[in-house]
Design an enzyme around this catalytic site. Structure first.
Site, short mmCIF file in Angstrom:
data_model
loop_
_atom_site.label_atom_id
_atom_site.label_comp_id
_atom_site.label_asym_id
_atom_site.label_seq_id
_atom_site.Cartn_x
_atom_site.Cartn_y
_atom_site.Cartn_z
N HIS A 13 -0.61 10.88 -2.24
CA HIS A 13 -1.92 10.49 -1.72
C HIS A 13 -2.87 11.65 -1.50
CE1 HIS A 13 -4.85 9.55 1.45
NE2 HIS A 13 -4.94 8.39 0.82
N HIS A 68 0.83 -1.20 0.00
CA HIS A 68 0.00 0.00 0.00
C HIS A 68 0.87 1.26 0.00
CE1 HIS A 68 -2.90 2.79 2.25
NE2 HIS A 68 -3.42 2.60 1.07
O1 G3P Z 1 -6.87 1.93 -2.68
C1 G3P Z 1 -7.03 1.46 -1.40
C2 G3P Z 1 -6.74 2.51 -0.40
O2 G3P Z 1 -5.47 3.04 -0.71
C3 G3P Z 1 -7.75 3.61 -0.31
O3 G3P Z 1 -7.47 4.48 0.75
O4 G3P Z 1 -6.81 6.65 1.58
O5 G3P Z 1 -5.12 4.86 1.44
O6 G3P Z 1 -5.96 5.93 -0.62
P1 G3P Z 1 -6.29 5.52 0.78
CA CA Z 2 -4.90 4.65 -2.24
#
Ligand code: G3P
Ligand code: CA
Length: 243
Positions: free
Chosen positions: A49, A6
């Protein structure tokens, strides 16, 4: 359980940086890497992000108000090792191409639910096609409309619909946006697993560094699987997989 990195290996390295992606690409058994894209004032697709640069860099303000040249001056203000700058998606694709050709996946999340970033779908599809990486990409967004646009540009594109509740993901999917996968928050699995059987269900976790803190609890992946989750996006995939 399939494991994704992630924002790259974002527990140990600054999120959404070339280093975080390079480290993730070294992990054998990893299904893929997830990242987020936004557009600069002059239309460059950058990997970051937040809509604002404040949290992750030494700058302030919105990505959309910076030209790429101005944005590139900003330093990513934490982490270890070499200094980091906000990468372009093109740089990330170039870095990862050898691993993507070996079968690693890349989930490109279009961060377009706060600002719609007109034209972003066309730009990303064009770039991915130019690099010949169509088969390696999963696009995702909280915006069903954006996914529908992507589908219109590339009928073969693999799409994942984001929301918090899995029921809301399913509702949006059934609305015809073209998604084949559900991307819910891991704590919002509000449908029985039997109803989710035909879908990839890729669960995400709230916020950076949560819940995989070095001293934190290790996730019970089996329990998550029993809820119908097929994949997880983890900040610390290296904890669950060997290099
Ligand atoms: O794409 C999954 C997740 O990354 C969504 O939440 O806020 O980490 O972009 P965020
Ligand atoms: Ca994301």
């Amino acid at each position: 359980m399939k494991i994704w990195a992630h924002r790259g290996c974002s527990q140990r390295y600054p999120e959404n940086t070339l280093t975080a992606f390079e480290k993730a690409a070294e992990i054998r058994g990893l299904i893929g890497i997830e990242l987020d894209i936004q557009l600069t004032k002059d239309g460059e697709m950058v990997v970051i992000h937040d809509e604002k640069v404040d949290r992750t860099t030494d700058g302030t303000g919105y990505v959309k108000d910076y030209t790429f040249r101005q944005l590139r001056v900003l330093q990513i203000g934490y982490g270890e090792g070499k200094p980091e700058r906000i990468p372009t998606i093109e740089e990330v694709l170039e870095l990862l191409t050898p691993r993507l050709k070996e079968g690693l996946k890349l989930n490109i999340e279009l961060k377009n639910s706060v600002f719609s970033y007109r034209g972003m779908e066309e730009k990303i599809v064009e770039l991915v096609h130019q690099k010949g990486l169509q088969k390696s990409i999963v696009y995702s967004s909280f915006s069903a409309l954006s996914l529908e646009r992507l589908k219109g540009l590339d009928r073969e594109a693999e799409l994942g619909i984001l929301d918090r509740k899995v029921s809301d993901c399913l509702y949006k999917l059934k609305g015809g946006c073209g998604a084949v996968a559900l991307h819910p928050h891991w704590r919002d699995m509000d449908l029985p697993a039997e109803q989710l059987k035909e879908y990839a269900v890729r669960a995400w976790f709230t916020g950076h560094l949560y819940p995989e803190k070095p001293t934190g609890t290790v996730l019970d992946l089996k329990a998550l699987e029993e809820q119908g989750i097929t994949d997880v996006f983890l900040n610390e995939p290296e904890r669950y997989l060997q290099k």
